[in-house]
Design an enzyme around this catalytic site. Structure first.
Site, PDB file in Angstrom:
ATOM      1  N   HIS A   1      -2.091   5.358  -2.548  1.00  0.00           N
ATOM      2  CA  HIS A   1      -0.543   4.923  -2.305  1.00  0.00           C
ATOM      3  C   HIS A   1       0.369   6.148  -2.052  1.00  0.00           C
ATOM      4  CE1 HIS A   1       2.454   2.446  -1.273  1.00  0.00           C
ATOM      5  NE2 HIS A   1       2.653   1.972  -2.470  1.00  0.00           N
TER       6      HIS A   1
ATOM      7  N   TYR B   1      12.528  -6.049  -7.850  1.00  0.00           N
ATOM      8  CA  TYR B   1      12.269  -5.195  -6.843  1.00  0.00           C
ATOM      9  C   TYR B   1      11.513  -5.572  -5.521  1.00  0.00           C
ATOM     10  CZ  TYR B   1      10.383  -0.884  -4.729  1.00  0.00           C
ATOM     11  OH  TYR B   1      10.106   0.121  -4.046  1.00  0.00           O
TER      12      TYR B   1
ATOM     13  N   THR C   1      10.660   4.393   1.873  1.00  0.00           N
ATOM     14  CA  THR C   1      11.195   3.026   1.566  1.00  0.00           C
ATOM     15  C   THR C   1      12.374   3.331   0.652  1.00  0.00           C
ATOM     16  OG1 THR C   1       9.744   2.685  -0.573  1.00  0.00           O
ATOM     17  CG2 THR C   1       8.884   1.804   1.296  1.00  0.00           C
TER      18      THR C   1
END
Length: 836
Positions: A378, A509, A522
């Site tokens: 990621h 979140y 993001t």
């Protein structure tokens, strides 16, 4: 093949290159300029699938807008602090919020303005003010990446029947994935668009031939930009073969790849699962990162050795293909298999699929029955980027099947590779299309380390549980027909279900994409608001249906407004995290200066936010032929996940806003959620971000909602059931508040409307009895009656909801009954003493 090249940090790139295109001023970068750059290409080149004629290849469209995209803006400090307090408010008591406000006021008076000014100076020469800090937050993460960082996608089954077995499905996915690689490298992949606005495409350059490499000083990202081979894992054994040539053209047909994969499967079966597991080195990639770093040093300590070459082949592969020998049946088992593999111990040996992974790279996973998914590292890519990859790969498999039926069927790609079966053999160059098996030298230290790594991994898997909801009663169409944002609608479901189980609101979140900006990633949406709290409490209280719907509408509108704000980079999380990281750099720089001065009397100058000086014992990361595991960049140590106290503060006191309990409160995410998907995916998910939290990946489709939840055994199935019950209950309330037939599902035919509007006198005589004037509503009534019981929401019916709400309010407001002197009275049934 080329050795993996360690990619320098953003700061190091700037030091080496000086002024670069990334640092163009905001005046030269804008959304309009980016749009103009993309519009320089024809419509057919922007959307190749709409055209099935000659080649539309025009290199450059993929990254055409990069140099024109606006830079990520740094928000105003006071506005950020105000948004931060607003997000905290619904999570705190009055006393806690008062303390947080004081801390923010002190921060704005003292450290805040200075850090804001330093951040502006730092960002002047950067691609993005947050980018390096964000990379560091991932790369300095020391715990295992499995279940902590790597997400997964579960693809829908292949709609072509012949491909729903392992080898044919895997071969099809490989061919489509290689076509995607080719489109990216030839810069023919049309850019992602949002309302005709091109998005940042930088992450696509980091998807393939890339590996996360652990070192003593945090992890690094290594990449072989000329990679042309694929590594296949089968029963924990490693194989590889070349798949593209130096021009990035495919060198094998789908049939050729199928043959290779069948040969690999057959060869792997020559070794028993138990025996193969003892040498399944992929398990080492699940270790603590520093332990894994030491083991990599052991593997690669002798340049040119067998283990060194094997490690380099794995690191530099385009991607990993994992062929599992199991067939998970349930959706939750499939999700678990894609996220962390299965754990099954037979006669003391781990034989689960958890040994058939390499978590430092992107992995395409295919089960024995053809079920397939993607697990990805990621650090350099977000879910939106991998979603495009997964969607295009899935779409290409369908279009290639269509082309086998009708040669005029369109293609997803602007150009195609020359047919490998018709090429001159000399044109392929130096390639190895025959599968090779990697044979590691299993020294005793590796054998022991592998055993311990496997038992720790089995612990991690055993500590986690997964539950899925495939809600098919309605989806996006119904939500929008009722006037709601689908994402906001689903977010309220999580809050209501959690409150119904635990009677409290927790930090939640959701990421918002900021790829409209250069190198954007993001921003954090904080879905818990005063409006959502009011809705949840109203929903659980006894009261008019319309009041509940009105409260839901206001909560959803607020969520939508916050989402739009965050998409414009006007959130508070990333800004405050950058300020904290900058403060940490200053502390580390000062500490290094003090250490250096006390050691040799020399002083090292620093401006408080430059990259640390490379120590003499570290080799140059760009040196030719250096070992990948030894090419070490000194990662900045200040980029810790929010909420952790920085090490060695010395005489520096932590800025008030970060020392306040509110900072830990909001960054201890209990409900970590992410909406990422489309019809090509069946599920999407990830592990929880805190020990007492849930990880919730969800996909909202036209007529359904798919949710995958994970936790450390926090009654995950019960939570999922509560969400499902909420969805059914809220639909019942919505229908009660709307006149019958007022809203129409977007996907439904409007012929019924025409039938109802036609004057009765103009109709032919009715033939027979009309059955159910509104089929949908009749079905809904049946469903509503089925759930209209005291077990509606997680087993707690609405008969006691008002009492529950009053009890919770009394607890929160500190109400207590008047204390009276207690008088003893007999309570309960009096037992009769036996006479002896």
């Amino acid at each position: 093949m080329s050795p993996v090249r360690i990619l320098p940090s953003i700061d190091q790139q700037l030091q080496q290159a000086g002024t670069r295109k990334d640092s163009l001023t905001m005046g030269e970068r804008s959304e309009d300029h980016a749009k103009e750059a993309t519009q320089a290409f024809t419509q057919d080149q922007q959307i190749p699938i709409a055209h099935n004629g000659e080649s539309l290849s025009k290199p450059g469209i993929t990254f055409a807008a990069q140099e024109k995209l606006p830079k990520l803006p740094i928000p105003d400090l006071e506005a950020t602090c105000e948004r931060y307090l607003t997000s905290l408010d619904p999570l705190q008591t009055a006393r806690e919020h008062h303390d947080s406000k004081k801390a923010v006021e002190e921060f704005l008076r003292t450290d805040g303005p200075g850090l804001q000014e330093k951040l502006k100076q730092y960002a002047t020469g950067q691609s993005s003010y947050i980018e390096q800090f964000w990379y560091d937050s991932y790369l300095n993460f020391d715990n295992p990446v499995v279940l902590n960082l790597n997400p997964f996608f579960l693809l829908e089954d292949d709609p072509t029947p012949a491909r729903n077995n392992q080898v044919t499905r895997a071969a099809s996915l490989v061919i489509s994935a290689l076509s995607f690689v080719r489109a990216v490298r030839k810069e023919e992949l049309p850019p992602d668009m949002l309302k005709n606005q091109p998005l940042d495409m930088y992450q696509y350059s980091r998807m393939f031939g890339t590996a996360r490499i652990p070192t003593e000083n945090g992890c690094q990202i290594g990449q072989d930009p000329s990679s042309k081979h694929v590594v296949v894992l089968c029963r924990g054994q490693f194989y590889w073969f070349d798949a593209i040539d130096e021009n990035n053209d495919l060198i094998m047909t789908e049939k050729d790849v199928s043959l290779n994969l069948q040969v690999i499967v057959d060869d792997s079966e020559q070794t028993s699962v138990q025996e193969a597991a003892k040498g399944a080195l992929g398990v080492l990639s699940t270790e603590n990162r520093k332990i894994w770093s030491g083991l990599r040093d052991l593997l690669g300590k002798d340049e040119g050795s067998n283990n060194y070459d094997c490690l380099n082949i794995v690191d530099s592969a385009l991607f990993i293909l994992c062929l599992d020998y199991t067939e998970p049946k349930s959706s939750s088992d499939l999700c678990m298999n894609m996220l962390c593999g299965t754990s099954e111990v037979v006669k003391g040996v781990q034989v689960g699929t958890c040994t058939n992974r390499w978590y430092d790279k992107m992995q395409i996973i295919v089960c024995k029955n053809g079920s397939a998914g993607i697990n990805f590292e990621h650090t350099g890519v977000d879910g939106h980027t991998v979603l495009r990859f997964a969607s295009d790969v899935y779409t290409d498999t369908i279009l290639r099947f269509a082309k086998s039926i009708n040669g005029q069927a369109p293609s997803l790609w602007a150009s195609a590779s020359p047919d490998p079966s018709k090429r001159d053999p000399e044109s392929f160059g130096d390639v190895n299309t025959t599968p090779h098996k990697l044979e590691w030298d299993m020294v005793p230290e590796l054998t022991t380390a592998l055993r311990f790594a496997e038992t720790r991994l089995a612990d991690l898997i055993g500590q986690s549980e997964f539950a899925v909801l495939e809600f098919g009663h309605y989806g996006k169409n119904f939500m929008t027909s009722m006037g709601f944002s689908p994402d906001a609608f689903v977010q309220m479901a999580y809050q209501a279900a959690y409150y119904g189980m635990y009677g409290r609101m927790e930090s939640q979140y959701e990421p918002a994409m900021t790829k409209v900006y250069f190198h954007g990633r993001t921003e954090a949406i904080r879905p818990v608001t005063q409006e959502s709290v009011h809705f949840v409490r109203t929903f659980w209280a006894e009261g008019p249906t319309q009041n509940k719907i009105d409260a839901l509408r206001k909560a959803c509108e607020k969520h939508t407004a916050i989402t739009k704000q965050c998409a414009k980079a006007e959130g508070h999380d990333r800004h405050l995290y950058a300020l904290m990281s900058l403060w940490q750099r200053q502390v580390e720089a000062d500490f290094s200066t003090q250490t250096s001065t006390s050691r040799d009397g020399a002083s090292t100058s620093t401006n408080g936010y430059s990259s640390p000086t490379r120590s003499e014992r570290e080799p140059d990361p760009n040196s030719v032929g250096a070992s990948p595991n030894r090419n070490s960049m000194m990662s900045e140590e200040g980029s810790m996940p929010p909420g952790q106290s920085p090490p060695r503060p010395g005489q520096h006191s932590l800025p008030a806003i970060f020392a306040d309990a509110g900072w830990d409160k909001i960054n201890n995410t209990i409900l970590s959620t992410s909406n990422c998907g489309n019809p090509s995916l069946r599920h999407f998910g990830f592990g929880p971000t805190s020990g007492d939290g849930f990880g919730i990946g969800y996909i909202i489709k036209d007529g359904s909602v798919s949710i995958c939840a994970s936790s450390k055994h926090r009654q995950t199935k019960r939570f999922i059931d509560a969400i499902e019950a909420y969805f059914l209950e809220i639909r019942k309330l919505l229908r009660q508040s709307h006149q019958r037939g007022k809203s129409q599902d977007k996907g439904a035919s409007r012929a019924r409307e025409a039938e109802e509007k036609r004057p009765r006198g103009q109709r032919l005589k009715s033939r027979g009895k009309v059955i159910g004037g509104d089929v949908t509503d009749n079905k809904a009534q049946d469903e509503e009656s089925a759930v209209a019981s005291d077990d509606d929401i997680g087993g707690y019916g609405f008969f006691d909801a008002g009492m529950l709400l009053n009890a919770l309010k009394a607890k929160e407001e500190g109400d207590r009954p008047a204390e009276k002197v207690a008088q003893r009275r007999e309570v309960g049934k009096k037992l009769r003493l036996m006479e002896y």
